[in-house]
Design a protein around this motif. Structure first.
Motif, short mmCIF file in Angstrom:
data_model
loop_
_atom_site.label_atom_id
_atom_site.label_comp_id
_atom_site.label_asym_id
_atom_site.label_seq_id
_atom_site.Cartn_x
_atom_site.Cartn_y
_atom_site.Cartn_z
N ARG A 1 -45.22 -45.66 9.99
CA ARG A 1 -45.17 -44.64 9.25
C ARG A 1 -44.59 -43.11 10.02
O ARG A 1 -44.51 -43.66 11.76
N VAL A 2 -43.62 -43.00 9.64
CA VAL A 2 -42.38 -42.13 10.21
C VAL A 2 -42.87 -41.13 11.05
O VAL A 2 -42.71 -40.67 11.58
N ALA B 1 -42.28 -43.76 25.36
CA ALA B 1 -42.60 -43.75 23.51
C ALA B 1 -41.41 -43.46 22.50
O ALA B 1 -40.19 -42.64 23.17
N LEU B 2 -41.51 -43.51 21.28
CA LEU B 2 -39.98 -43.91 20.59
C LEU B 2 -41.00 -42.95 19.32
O LEU B 2 -42.00 -42.83 18.22
N GLN B 3 -39.72 -41.88 19.26
CA GLN B 3 -39.88 -40.98 18.25
C GLN B 3 -38.59 -40.79 16.68
O GLN B 3 -38.03 -40.35 17.22
N PHE B 4 -38.72 -41.63 15.74
CA PHE B 4 -37.75 -41.95 14.89
C PHE B 4 -37.90 -39.88 13.44
O PHE B 4 -38.89 -39.39 13.45
N TYR B 5 -36.86 -40.16 13.63
CA TYR B 5 -36.30 -38.49 13.45
C TYR B 5 -35.17 -38.92 11.97
O TYR B 5 -34.32 -39.72 12.44
N GLU C 1 -29.73 -50.14 9.93
CA GLU C 1 -29.75 -48.61 9.16
C GLU C 1 -30.41 -48.79 8.01
O GLU C 1 -30.34 -50.21 7.08
N GLY C 2 -31.77 -48.11 7.79
CA GLY C 2 -31.79 -47.96 6.08
C GLY C 2 -32.23 -46.56 5.64
O GLY C 2 -31.71 -45.67 6.04
N GLU C 3 -33.10 -46.20 4.56
CA GLU C 3 -32.74 -45.05 3.66
C GLU C 3 -34.01 -44.44 3.68
O GLU C 3 -34.22 -43.88 3.44
N SER C 4 -35.41 -45.51 3.60
CA SER C 4 -36.90 -45.51 3.72
C SER C 4 -37.23 -43.20 5.06
O SER C 4 -36.80 -43.52 5.61
N VAL C 5 -37.95 -42.82 3.85
CA VAL C 5 -38.17 -41.68 4.56
C VAL C 5 -39.72 -41.32 5.12
O VAL C 5 -40.33 -40.81 5.60
N ASP C 6 -40.56 -42.95 4.17
CA ASP C 6 -41.49 -42.30 4.72
C ASP C 6 -42.32 -43.68 5.53
O ASP C 6 -42.93 -43.70 6.46
N TYR C 7 -41.10 -44.46 5.89
CA TYR C 7 -41.60 -45.45 7.47
C TYR C 7 -40.51 -46.22 7.48
O TYR C 7 -39.31 -46.14 7.00
N PHE C 8 -40.66 -47.09 8.58
CA PHE C 8 -39.73 -47.72 9.47
C PHE C 8 -40.23 -49.01 9.82
O PHE C 8 -41.66 -48.98 10.00
#
Length: 186
Positions: free
Chosen positions: A43-44, A72-76, A131-138
């Motif tokens: 989840r993002v 740690a990784l942060q998706f943004y 690359e992708g488009e989802s804003v809910d999860y990666f």
């Protein structure tokens, strides 16, 4: 309209591919808790952590030389942009983290390039962003390398190749220093 025409547009998902290497993997099995070649949804709003503490880290490295939380990784999403990125943060007080040529000390962070090599101790991780488009999860997809990533990715010499196509590195200069010659001289 058919059900095909009414179906929602399929959304692509950003995926972080990570290829792990350690010279002692065969003997010590430090990656035994990682699920290789299987995409995992994250989840993002989660910040996945890598380290040896299984109570805190989503990705466990079974090695006492690894910090409880190594990084740690942060998706943004970038401001005023549709581009998604990852930020990597060094969580180890003892070990510096190297992201390509950038050295991160404790609590330092940087954007993860779309393709880079992350190093700490004897660990080498090739990270590649799909690359992708989802804003809910990666998604993450982990791989295991059998040869050193740095060795595999060695760049050829960046010396210019002369017009005759013969590289000067093939013929040692035998102690001669370079001489400047005018084009009109023979």
């Amino acid at each position: 309209m058919t059900s095909f025409e009414e179906a929602g547009t399929e959304e692509t998902v950003t995926c972080l591919h990570m290829t792990f290497y350690h010279p002692c993997q065969e003997d010590k099995m430090m990656f035994r808790c990682l699920n290789f070649r299987k995409r995992e949804q994250v989840r993002v709003d989660e910040t996945p952590k890598f380290g040896r503490d299984s109570n805190v880290c989503r990705y466990n490295l079974m090695d006492t030389r690894v910090s409880r939380i190594q990084f740690a990784l942060q998706f943004y999403r970038k401001l005023n942009s549709s581009e998604f990125c990852f930020e990597i943060k060094n969580m180890s007080k003892k070990t510096k983290l190297l992201v390509d040529q950038t050295e991160l000390g404790y609590l330092n962070k940087t954007d993860l390039p779309w393709k880079c090599i992350i190093c700490f101790g004897d660990y080498q991780i090739l990270a590649e962003i799909e690359e992708g488009e989802s804003v809910d999860y990666f998604e993450t997809c982990l791989h295991l390398a059998e040869v050193p990533i740095l060795q595999e990715r060695c760049l050829p010499s960046l010396l210019p190749i002369p017009e005759n196509g013969i590289s000067p590195s093939l013929f040692p200069s035998q102690g001669k220093s370079p001489m400047e010659i005018d084009e009109n001289e023979s």
